[in-house]
Design an enzyme around this catalytic site. Structure first.
Site, PDB file in Angstrom:
ATOM      1  N   GLY A   1      29.783  52.958  37.963  1.00 33.19           N
ATOM      2  CA  GLY A   1      31.218  52.721  37.893  1.00 33.19           C
ATOM      3  C   GLY A   1      31.886  52.561  39.241  1.00 33.19           C
ATOM      4  O   GLY A   1      33.116  52.502  39.330  1.00 33.19           O
TER       5      GLY A   1
ATOM      6  N   VAL B   1      46.272  52.810  49.854  1.00 29.23           N
ATOM      7  CA  VAL B   1      45.408  52.571  51.010  1.00 29.23           C
ATOM      8  C   VAL B   1      44.064  53.262  50.885  1.00 29.23           C
ATOM      9  O   VAL B   1      43.022  52.641  51.074  1.00 29.23           O
ATOM     10  CB  VAL B   1      46.117  53.001  52.314  1.00 29.23           C
ATOM     11  CG1 VAL B   1      45.142  53.043  53.484  1.00 29.23           C
ATOM     12  CG2 VAL B   1      47.267  52.057  52.614  1.00 29.23           C
TER      13      VAL B   1
ATOM     14  N   GLU C   1      51.339  55.999  48.812  1.00 32.94           N
ATOM     15  CA  GLU C   1      50.214  56.685  49.452  1.00 32.94           C
ATOM     16  C   GLU C   1      48.871  56.240  48.895  1.00 32.94           C
ATOM     17  O   GLU C   1      47.911  56.023  49.646  1.00 32.94           O
ATOM     18  CB  GLU C   1      50.377  58.200  49.252  1.00 32.94           C
ATOM     19  CG  GLU C   1      49.293  59.035  49.902  1.00 32.94           C
ATOM     20  CD  GLU C   1      49.293  58.903  51.410  1.00 32.94           C
ATOM     21  OE1 GLU C   1      48.343  58.289  51.946  1.00 32.94           O
ATOM     22  OE2 GLU C   1      50.249  59.383  52.035  1.00 32.94           O
TER      23      GLU C   1
ATOM     24  N   ASP D   1      39.457  43.544  49.008  1.00 32.78           N
ATOM     25  CA  ASP D   1      40.097  44.826  48.723  1.00 32.78           C
ATOM     26  C   ASP D   1      40.407  45.558  50.029  1.00 32.78           C
ATOM     27  O   ASP D   1      41.528  46.027  50.252  1.00 32.78           O
ATOM     28  CB  ASP D   1      39.180  45.676  47.840  1.00 32.78           C
ATOM     29  CG  ASP D   1      39.706  47.077  47.624  1.00 32.78           C
ATOM     30  OD1 ASP D   1      40.531  47.282  46.716  1.00 32.78           O
ATOM     31  OD2 ASP D   1      39.295  47.988  48.374  1.00 32.78           O
TER      32      ASP D   1
ATOM     33  N   GLY E   1      38.753  56.125  42.469  1.00 31.47           N
ATOM     34  CA  GLY E   1      38.628  56.959  41.284  1.00 31.47           C
ATOM     35  C   GLY E   1      39.981  57.349  40.728  1.00 31.47           C
ATOM     36  O   GLY E   1      40.962  57.484  41.461  1.00 31.47           O
TER      37      GLY E   1
ATOM     38  N   LYS F   1      47.879  47.906  45.930  1.00 34.04           N
ATOM     39  CA  LYS F   1      47.604  47.356  47.258  1.00 34.04           C
ATOM     40  C   LYS F   1      47.758  45.843  47.305  1.00 34.04           C
ATOM     41  O   LYS F   1      48.237  45.289  48.299  1.00 34.04           O
ATOM     42  CB  LYS F   1      46.212  47.762  47.725  1.00 34.04           C
ATOM     43  CG  LYS F   1      45.099  47.402  46.763  1.00 34.04           C
ATOM     44  CD  LYS F   1      43.782  47.983  47.209  1.00 34.04           C
ATOM     45  CE  LYS F   1      42.697  47.787  46.149  1.00 34.04           C
ATOM     46  NZ  LYS F   1      42.899  48.666  44.989  1.00 34.04           N
TER      47      LYS F   1
ATOM     48  N   ILE G   1      43.034  60.219  50.091  1.00 36.01           N
ATOM     49  CA  ILE G   1      43.242  60.593  51.494  1.00 36.01           C
ATOM     50  C   ILE G   1      44.716  60.418  51.839  1.00 36.01           C
ATOM     51  O   ILE G   1      45.243  59.313  51.752  1.00 36.01           O
ATOM     52  CB  ILE G   1      42.388  59.724  52.436  1.00 36.01           C
ATOM     53  CG1 ILE G   1      40.913  59.801  52.056  1.00 36.01           C
ATOM     54  CG2 ILE G   1      42.588  60.148  53.888  1.00 36.01           C
ATOM     55  CD1 ILE G   1      40.028  58.864  52.842  1.00 36.01           C
TER      56      ILE G   1
ATOM     57  N   LYS H   1      44.188  46.534  52.075  1.00 39.90           N
ATOM     58  CA  LYS H   1      44.502  47.853  52.628  1.00 39.90           C
ATOM     59  C   LYS H   1      44.749  47.769  54.133  1.00 39.90           C
ATOM     60  O   LYS H   1      45.648  48.435  54.673  1.00 39.90           O
ATOM     61  CB  LYS H   1      43.368  48.824  52.320  1.00 39.90           C
ATOM     62  CG  LYS H   1      43.154  49.066  50.834  1.00 39.90           C
ATOM     63  CD  LYS H   1      41.875  49.845  50.571  1.00 39.90           C
ATOM     64  CE  LYS H   1      41.629  50.033  49.091  1.00 39.90           C
ATOM     65  NZ  LYS H   1      40.341  50.709  48.797  1.00 39.90           N
TER      66      LYS H   1
ATOM     67  N   GLU I   1      32.893  46.840  40.077  1.00 44.32           N
ATOM     68  CA  GLU I   1      33.297  46.107  38.888  1.00 44.32           C
ATOM     69  C   GLU I   1      32.195  45.148  38.459  1.00 44.32           C
ATOM     70  O   GLU I   1      31.259  44.841  39.222  1.00 44.32           O
ATOM     71  CB  GLU I   1      34.585  45.313  39.171  1.00 44.32           C
ATOM     72  CG  GLU I   1      35.754  46.155  39.623  1.00 44.32           C
ATOM     73  CD  GLU I   1      36.327  47.004  38.516  1.00 44.32           C
ATOM     74  OE1 GLU I   1      36.066  46.690  37.332  1.00 44.32           O
ATOM     75  OE2 GLU I   1      37.019  47.994  38.827  1.00 44.32           O
TER      76      GLU I   1
END
Length: 444
Positions: A204, A144, A141, A218, A321, A117, A148, A222, A207
């Site tokens: 987890g 983003v 894919e 982040d 994940g 991203k 999903i 996106k 970070e």
């Protein structure tokens, strides 16, 4: 893009050999998925997927998937230029050398799949153009919302839709933290941001340095990608307004809950149909309890699309994940392999120049809390400042008395610049002891 099922056979190699750059959480999970699902993919498409080269920094490092020493290499450029590699998956992250490697892969006739991203939000237009020039796929894919399948929806199902607004919970870390803080308030406890962040780190979800997540960078990357694909305009990370959640207080969450709202960090992408200006922003937002996004909890993501014809649509799932992200990468790999065999490729199309609407020119409803001296005339003085700047008040409440007195306001829809001018003047009033955070409100 192509349909996975019943794709016509053509006279091209049956085996598609994959070179993977990076073998971290996503790269390792992808290799495992390819091995487990190769037979099914071959049965349904006639194409055999094989991971034949994996570029890593440290060959001897432990990893979550077994990879033979004959497959591992430190030479990433050698992988993307190898004539025996048909398709490249980039999972190393960052801008360089990922940009250079992707450009080299495309120049050597190899489709590329990436979840990067940061890269796409900064230099995506250059890469999309290079892919079109090479006649090869650049699919992303997983960049983003991980698992999903939303980019494909934008590029295919909603390609002709006049989209007006997209609202997204597109960062699992912040959604987890805000969920825990909200749960604490609902249980009558104290919503402690630091404790919720520490909990997210231990699981987890965050970070060690959570800045990119909690300050909205982040989600901003996106949002830039979503805006580019949704509107066909070149939108970059620098065009996005950011406000994170680190200053969201228990008091603000409690006020929101009492008034029938949930606080979420949203990425918001809007197009003004009258001017064609695009607004792209990330900030804490009060979402009405009855809105579908209000029920999205923990580390889950969701994206809510509004358009002229489709009305509204919701996409929900795991937004982070290794396995969910690798699942989306795998879907792109299959698509790219089918297109490679058919001699075709997908495209985001020619990107126009975006006219970005500054945050000062956007409009919303706003929540504002003030700590005030409990003395005669305070409410009149405060509401006079709102009126002076043309900001109409929809809800006004007082909490507490004496030194704990607090005024809480929700405005009608107002212009950001007028609200900010109101806040500046309120800060100068003698009776106003402190001005709380400004939280924007979305409608039903």
């Amino acid at each position: 893009m192509s349909n996975v099922l019943d794709h016509p056979a053509v006279d091209r190699p049956k085996v598609v050999r994959i070179g993977v750059l990076g073998c971290g959480n996503v790269g390792a999970a992808l290799i495992d998925i390819v091995r487990n699902r190769a037979d099914v993919v071959e049965q349904r498409t006639g194409i055999r997927l094989e991971v034949t080269r994996v570029a890593v920094r440290n060959i001897s490092a432990p990893r979550d998937v077994e990879v033979g020493e004959d497959v591992l290499t430190r030479d990433a450029m050698g992988v993307v230029t190898d004539p025996d590699i048909d398709l490249v998956v980039e999972s190393i992250g960052g801008i360089e050398p990922a940009r250079e490697l992707i450009l080299a892969a495309l120049a050597h006739g190899k489709p590329v799949v990436t979840a990067n991203k940061e890269l796409l939000a900064n230099v995506g237009a250059e890469l999309y153009a290079a892919a079109d020039e090479a006649g090869r796929d650049l699919l992303f894919e997983a960049a983003v919302a991980a698992g999903i399948p939303f980019v494909r929806v934008l590029r295919e199902s909603l390609y002709g839709e006049p989209i007006t607004r997209i609202l997204g919970i597109i960062n699992g870390t912040t959604n987890y933290i805000l969920t825990k803080m909200t749960d604490a308030v609902d249980a009558g406890g104290d919503a402690d941001y630091s404790a919720a962040l520490k909990d997210a780190q231990s699981l987890g979800f965050a970070e060690r340095d959570p800045t990119a997540d909690v300050e909205g960078y982040d989600a901003g990357a996106k949002a830039a990608i979503i805006a580019t694909v949704a509107f066909g305009k070149k939108v970059v990370a620098g065009d996005v307004y950011h406000q994170g959640i680190s200053n969201v207080t228990a008091s603000e969450i409690a006020i929101a809950r009492r008034l029938g709202y949930v606080v979420k960090l949203l990425g918001i992408v809007e197009r003004d149909p009258s001017s064609d200006e695009i607004s792209v922003r990330v900030h804490p937002t009060m979402v009405p309890d009855q809105h579908p996004l209000a029920t999205v909890r923990d580390s889950f993501n969701a994206i809510f699309v509004e358009g002229d014809y489709v009305d509204s649509a919701l996409f929900y799932g795991r937004g982070a994940g290794g396995a969910p992200t690798a699942s989306a990468v795998f879907g792109d790999v299959i698509d790219a392999a089918i297109n490679l065999r058919a001699g075709t490729h997908g495209s985001v199309g020619a990107l126009g120049k975006a006219t970005i609407k500054p945050i000062d020119e956007t409009s919303a409803e706003y929540l504002l809390g003030l700590d005030v001296a409990d003395q005669p005339g305070v409410l009149h003085a405060v509401t006079g400042v709102f009126a002076e700047h043309g900001v109409s008040i929809r809800v006004a409440e007082q909490e507490g008395n004496g030194p704990d007195a607090r005024l809480v306001f929700i405005t009608h829809v107002a212009r950001e610049s007028d609200v900010q001018a109101t806040v500046r003047e309120l800060n100068g009033l003698e009776a106003v002891l402190a001005v709380g955070g400004l939280i924007r409100v979305i409608g039903n």
